[in-house]
Design a protein around this motif. Structure first.
Motif, PDB file in Angstrom:
ATOM      1  N   VAL A   1       0.836  -1.204   0.000  1.00 40.85           N
ATOM      2  CA  VAL A   1       0.000   0.000   0.000  1.00 40.85           C
ATOM      3  C   VAL A   1       0.870   1.253   0.000  1.00 40.85           C
TER       4      VAL A   1
ATOM      5  N   VAL B   1      -0.892   3.041  -8.338  1.00 41.13           N
ATOM      6  CA  VAL B   1      -1.288   1.632  -8.341  1.00 41.13           C
ATOM      7  C   VAL B   1      -0.487   0.848  -9.374  1.00 41.13           C
TER       8      VAL B   1
ATOM      9  N   LEU C   1      -4.951  -6.967  -2.220  1.00 40.51           N
ATOM     10  CA  LEU C   1      -5.119  -5.546  -1.918  1.00 40.51           C
ATOM     11  C   LEU C   1      -6.529  -5.093  -2.249  1.00 40.51           C
TER      12      LEU C   1
ATOM     13  N   ARG D   1      -8.745  -6.433   0.473  1.00 40.70           N
ATOM     14  CA  ARG D   1      -8.518  -5.728   1.718  1.00 40.70           C
ATOM     15  C   ARG D   1      -9.166  -4.348   1.701  1.00 40.70           C
ATOM     16  N   GLY D   2      -9.024  -3.648   0.571  1.00 42.87           N
ATOM     17  CA  GLY D   2      -9.618  -2.317   0.458  1.00 42.87           C
ATOM     18  C   GLY D   2     -11.124  -2.358   0.640  1.00 42.87           C
TER      19      GLY D   2
ATOM     20  N   HIS E   1      -7.918   7.433   0.815  1.00 38.98           N
ATOM     21  CA  HIS E   1      -7.075   6.263   0.539  1.00 38.98           C
ATOM     22  C   HIS E   1      -6.774   6.184  -0.954  1.00 38.98           C
TER      23      HIS E   1
ATOM     24  N   TYR F   1      -5.598   2.839  -2.468  1.00 39.90           N
ATOM     25  CA  TYR F   1      -6.590   1.790  -2.708  1.00 39.90           C
ATOM     26  C   TYR F   1      -7.597   2.163  -3.808  1.00 39.90           C
TER      27      TYR F   1
ATOM     28  N   MET G   1      -9.736  -0.063  -6.690  1.00 38.64           N
ATOM     29  CA  MET G   1     -11.078  -0.546  -6.378  1.00 38.64           C
ATOM     30  C   MET G   1     -12.147  -0.008  -7.331  1.00 38.64           C
TER      31      MET G   1
END
Lengths: 218, 218
Positions: free
Chosen positions: A26, A34, A67, A70-71, A107, A110, A114
């Motif tokens: 992260v 990213v 990731l 998790r996000g 964030h 992330y 996402m």
DNA sequence: GTCTATAATAGGATAGAC
DNA sequence: GTCTATCCTATTATAGAC
């Protein structure tokens, strides 16, 4: 298969290591974007060699997958807390959408992973998608409660209301992150339009004669 | 500096070559994603060697820059034509926003580069930004005309209306491209919400008692 | 689980011949 | 303008020693 106790401890340690890797990943995404995530950079920051990471992740895309999951899991938790257990109100709708957008712009490591599709070869697995699907289900359920409470029209198309809500949410997030990424949520050029976009959403899907934000004029 | 005629011809030929490179680069992005663009792949498809491309572009980011500019220039032209010279009407607002979104989802190779920030090291130059800035100015001007024609409230905050308009536009585009990229504009899961989101935008910024799309109920 | 070593490949970019 | 040749760096990933 074998003695359970030591296996559990091993697995717990393994899980801790995995979380460490994700933390560093992260950080890398926050610094390099990213698409700028590389196994070598993660290893370098952890003080280990790249091959060691393959003990925890089969591939770079498996890392992205973890990731992604998790996000969404974090965001799901944030939204659960923001929902609470109280009655649905207009203010709660605004609060929830604000929480959603606030988390996303807060964030930036992330969020692109996402909400966009910035990594060429990667698409999230079903497992990684699960928390996103769960959040969608929760939101749809919330919208139904809004309808039952009279906040939305009795004949509202819940699916349409859901899609338009995600549209305005991802619109605010996208515009803010793409065009003014440094700005904080409170004073963002686009996040500051949230009260307006939520108000217009409520007015559109709401009951016919509910007073809207700007209905009281001059 | 020197004889004008042959120089012009050379420059024209050079420009044609540059356009060819851009055409192929767009193909690559369409296949591999924006982040999947590589100098080698462009060269391979053109039947030349990678070094030859450096005659036309100083770097890979210069190629991205040209693509960014080209995309916005094309979209600007599309929007100019869609605007036409007629009176402003509610239908025209819907048409314009539809044209915008239709172009974006119809050009998934360009759109992520233009509306997101998918490439780590790249940020567009001022030159590449120019057509985007010009389109923004045109749009703002159009919104002023809408206000003067009574489509928007006389006391409307034009800058706010512009930002909310871009929010809903980029929201539809982002959701469609990220979550249902294959779908055509006409039947897209999220593009099909356009009439609703434009209606809610118009109702919010419009005059106090203008009839909205769903104001006539049962 | 971590290391060294190394594969195998690809990346962007430059120098200099033609 | 295009080529060959090459550089340098980086990438993901694997094999095998410790």
């Amino acid at each position: 298969m074998s003695a359970p106790a030591p296996l559990d401890r091993r697995q717990r340690r393994r899980q801790e290591s995995i979380e460490q890797v994700l933390d560093v990943a992260v950080d890398v995404m926050a610094d390099q974007g990213v698409g700028g995530l590389t196994v070598g950079e993660v290893a370098r920051r952890m003080g280990i060699r790249p091959p060691s990471l393959y003990v925890y992740f089969d591939s770079k895309n498996a890392l992205y997958d973890a990731l992604f999951e998790r996000g969404w899991r974090e965001l799901l938790e944030v939204m659960r807390e923001a929902r609470g257990t109280g009655e649905v109100t207009t203010e709660l709708v605004v609060d929830l959408q604000s929480s959603f957008v606030r988390w996303a712009v807060g964030h930036p490591a992330y969020a692109p992973l996402m909400f966009w599709r910035p990594v060429p070869g990667f698409s999230p697995s079903q497992r990684a998608y699960a928390p996103a699907v769960e959040l969608a289900a929760l939101t749809l359920q919330f919208l139904a409660e809004c309808r039952d409470a009279g906040l939305l029209a009795a004949e509202v198309d819940l699916d349409l209301a859901f899609r338009t809500l995600t549209v305005v949410g991802s619109g605010v997030i996208t515009q803010q992150l793409a065009n003014a990424p440094g700005e904080p949520f409170e004073t963002g050029t686009f996040t500051s339009t949230l009260p307006d976009v939520v108000a217009m959403w409520l007015a559109h899907h709401g009951g016919p004669r509910l007073p809207s934000v700007r209905s009281r004029r001059d």
